[in-house]
Enzyme design. Structure first.
Site, PDB file in Angstrom:
ATOM      1  N   TYR A  91    -102.054  11.998  -7.756  1.00 12.18           N
ATOM      2  CA  TYR A  91    -102.564  10.767  -7.139  1.00 12.18           C
ATOM      3  C   TYR A  91    -102.058  10.715  -5.697  1.00 12.18           C
ATOM      4  O   TYR A  91    -100.850  10.636  -5.460  1.00 12.18           O
ATOM      5  CB  TYR A  91    -102.027   9.597  -7.954  1.00 12.18           C
ATOM      6  CG  TYR A  91    -102.569   8.236  -7.611  1.00 12.18           C
ATOM      7  CD1 TYR A  91    -103.484   7.619  -8.452  1.00 12.18           C
ATOM      8  CD2 TYR A  91    -102.140   7.547  -6.484  1.00 12.18           C
ATOM      9  CE1 TYR A  91    -103.972   6.359  -8.160  1.00 12.18           C
ATOM     10  CE2 TYR A  91    -102.629   6.287  -6.188  1.00 12.18           C
ATOM     11  CZ  TYR A  91    -103.534   5.701  -7.038  1.00 12.18           C
ATOM     12  OH  TYR A  91    -104.021   4.446  -6.758  1.00 12.18           O
TER      13      TYR A  91
ATOM     14  N   GLY B 141    -114.212  -6.895 -13.474  1.00 14.06           N
ATOM     15  CA  GLY B 141    -113.248  -7.577 -12.618  1.00 14.06           C
ATOM     16  C   GLY B 141    -113.543  -7.348 -11.143  1.00 14.06           C
ATOM     17  O   GLY B 141    -112.945  -7.977 -10.277  1.00 14.06           O
TER      18      GLY B 141
END
Ligand code: FAD
Length: 552
Positions: A473, A137
């Site tokens: 994160y 992608g």
């Protein structure tokens, strides 16, 4: 040609963009934390026609060979196709492409229809001593797609977009054979028609592919229930120079070092993944994501650890630190979700409990399965949350998070247009080292901002919990100073990555090595570990024709 691509200059499809018009708190928030005025005139990217696209170096011989295999329609060398296939979507990628710093972009893009054509394309590439880079992608943020800057050989980007089918489902075993080019929505739609789901939902779901997930060891937001892609992938077919590697879809095997694991995270260096057999699940009868507040990050993290160690088995465990929580509040729409939560009545209750609202942390915990299962899980989690001083604030914010999660990636382009540089880095470590790592990263990022003389912002959430630890994160942002934005980005990105290594984390939990993180690999897995990977790559691909320069 039916394969659709993202914008050449940013995330997602043309015509879709982030807007702050309906988020009244965002502009003041951004002004305060990074000193950027969102209401100033944006600097949108230049027109594509203004890019200085290097000439294709494809020679007639290779072009003929590729056309013989695929037909002329599927051998494309237009400037737009070549630029779209040149990079992923990291901040470095976006800064380069927007500045027309195109370096060594692919000379041609090919669109095979099946494994046989892929093998023939690879034969032609190896015969021409060219380079082949598989393209899923194009959403990676680790520099996993770019050709080496000084590459003299011809560069072929192999786009897997036409291989997007669910081939079969073994209903008895809960296994599906799926072609590697299928994007998230492609495969979930085909599985969903038969009542199944893969359960892999990275934030990039809409624009990333099964093969890309496998080649980068991706992780989706419901990994606590469904596993990371490494757990989900049971078998693989991989076209390599000289043959096709195939493993069997057995639940467990004792066939020596795992070949399946060698392909996971291989970033195109060990061949082109053409299909995978993956675990699929019946779509859950019930699915709910609840919001919770904790008085501070430490207690919230302790609750996540307690949940991981308990009998509770939620599908999502996620907690934002206080800074990310304040960012979530700032992106709220006037009358929905999180905004509704912070009613004066709730604020009064929290104050009465002695909470410092500046330290408060927002958490999302997801539940999936039969109604009885969901009820029991919620009950187990409720007790743990309460033991750690947290409270449940209902399904409203969770629903909003669920609906909006795939829109969030658009915000980075919006900020970039307005002079703010933003990107992410993520890691994992054991529970005992998690908070020291968190503190070190924040400290090092703030030192990096000070070094640049900019007002910067770093925020974090914990997601993907395991028995022994979790993923942290981090998102960082700062106002672009005078001078080279990539050099400025490097100062902050390197400080954060180095802090991961110094604090016993890994260089990436799910974004892969690529070129972006390669310099920390020996620190992470030791020099003999790196040699093992070098040996593997050299054996499979002695001519360095497959995506050279990535990982090692
Ligand atoms: P690409 O970017 O096209 O390729 C990545 C690498 O895999 C390249 O080295 C390529 O050569 C190789 N490759 C691709 N297909 C094949 C194949 N068939 N055979 C062999 N090699 C192949 N990642 C997560 O894990 N979780 C997240 O939540 C997440 N969120 C993101 C959000 C944003 C906004 C962005 C920009 C990225 C995010 N990512 C996330 C990173 C990215 O989406 C993943 O790395 C994803 O797995 C890449 O898949 P892709 O199909 O786009 O691969």
């Amino acid at each position: 040609m039916t394969v659709q691509h993202m914008k050449w200059w940013g995330w997602g499809v043309e015509g879709v963009a982030f807007s702050h018009d309906d988020k009244p708190s965002l502009a003041p928030f951004v002004q305060k934390v990074v000193d950027v005025d969102l209401n100033a005139d944006p600097r949108p990217p230049m027109d594509f026609a203004e890019l200085d696209v290097p000439e294709s170096r494809l020679d007639e011989k290779l072009q003929r060979a590729l056309t013989d295999v695929l037909g002329a329609e599927y051998v494309v060398a237009t400037p737009l196709d070549r630029v779209v296939h040149a990079f992923g979507k990291s901040l470095r990628d976006l800064l380069r492409v927007r500045a027309s710093d195109l370096r060594r972009i692919p000379d041609v893009v090919v669109y095979p229809a099946d494994e046989e054509q892929i093998a023939a394309v690879l034969d032609a590439v190896v015969a021409a001593d060219a380079v082949l880079i598989p393209f899923g992608g194009g959403s990676n943020i680790s520099g996993s797609l770019e050709a080496p800057a000084g590459e003299e050989r011809q560069v072929v980007s192999l786009d897997l977009g036409r291989l997007n089918k669910v081939l079969s489902i073994d209903e008895e075993s809960g296994l599906a054979r799926i072609q590697a080019g299928a994007l998230g929505p492609d495969l979930e739609q085909q599985l969903g028609e038969k009542g199944w789901t893969l359960g892999h939902f990275p934030d990039s779901f809409t624009h990333s592919s099964l093969g890309g997930w496998i080649a980068t060891r991706s992780s989706g937001m419901q990994s606590d229930k469904y596993g990371d892609i490494a757990d989900i992938t049971r078998a693989l077919r991989v076209v390599q120079p000289g043959g096709t590697l195939a493993t069997r879809a057995v639940p467990v095997t004792s066939t020596g070092p795992s070949v399946r694991e060698m392909i996971l995270g291989s970033e195109g260096r060990l061949g082109i993944i053409t299909e995978a057999t993956v675990q699929v699940h019946r779509k859950p009868a019930e699915r709910v994501v609840l919001g919770y507040f904790f008085p501070d990050f430490r207690r919230g993290v302790a609750a996540m650890r307690a949940i991981a160690a308990s009998d509770a088995a939620p599908s999502i465990t996620r907690i934002s630190d206080a800074r990310e929580t304040s960012f979530s509040f700032a992106t709220r729409k006037t009358s929905k979700g999180v905004a509704k939560l912070m009613s004066s009545a709730l604020i009064a209750v929290l104050r009465k409990r002695g909470w410092d609202l500046e330290q408060m942390c927002l958490s999302f915990i997801g539940y999936e399965g039969s109604p009885e299962h969901v009820t029991r899980q919620r009950k187990l989690v409720k007790k743990i949350v309460s033991d750690h001083g947290g409270i449940c604030v209902g399904a409203g914010p969770g629903e909003l998070y669920d609906q909006k999660k795939f829109d969030t990636p658009y915000i980075r382009d919006f900020l970039l247009d307005r002079g703010a540089l933003a990107d992410v880095s993520e890691t994992s470590t054991s529970w005992s080292k998690l908070l020291p790592l968190y503190d070190k990263v924040v400290e090092r990022a703030n030192e990096a901002f000070a070094q640049l003389g900019v007002k910067g912002w770093i925020m974090c959430h914990l997601s993907h919990s395991y028995h022994s630890g979790a993923c942290l994160y981090f998102t960082f942002a700062f106002k672009q100073a005078e001078g080279d934005p990539i050099a400025q980005y490097d100062v902050v990105k390197s400080a954060v990555q180095q802090a991961f290594i110094d604090a016993d984390g890994t260089l990436s939990h799910h974004h892969a090595v690529g070129t972006e993180h390669a310099r920390w690999l020996a620190d992470d897995i030791s020099a003999p570990g790196v040699q093992l990977i070098q040996g593997l790559v050299a054996t499979v691909d002695p001519g360095r024709n497959l995506n050279p320069g990535k990982i090692v």
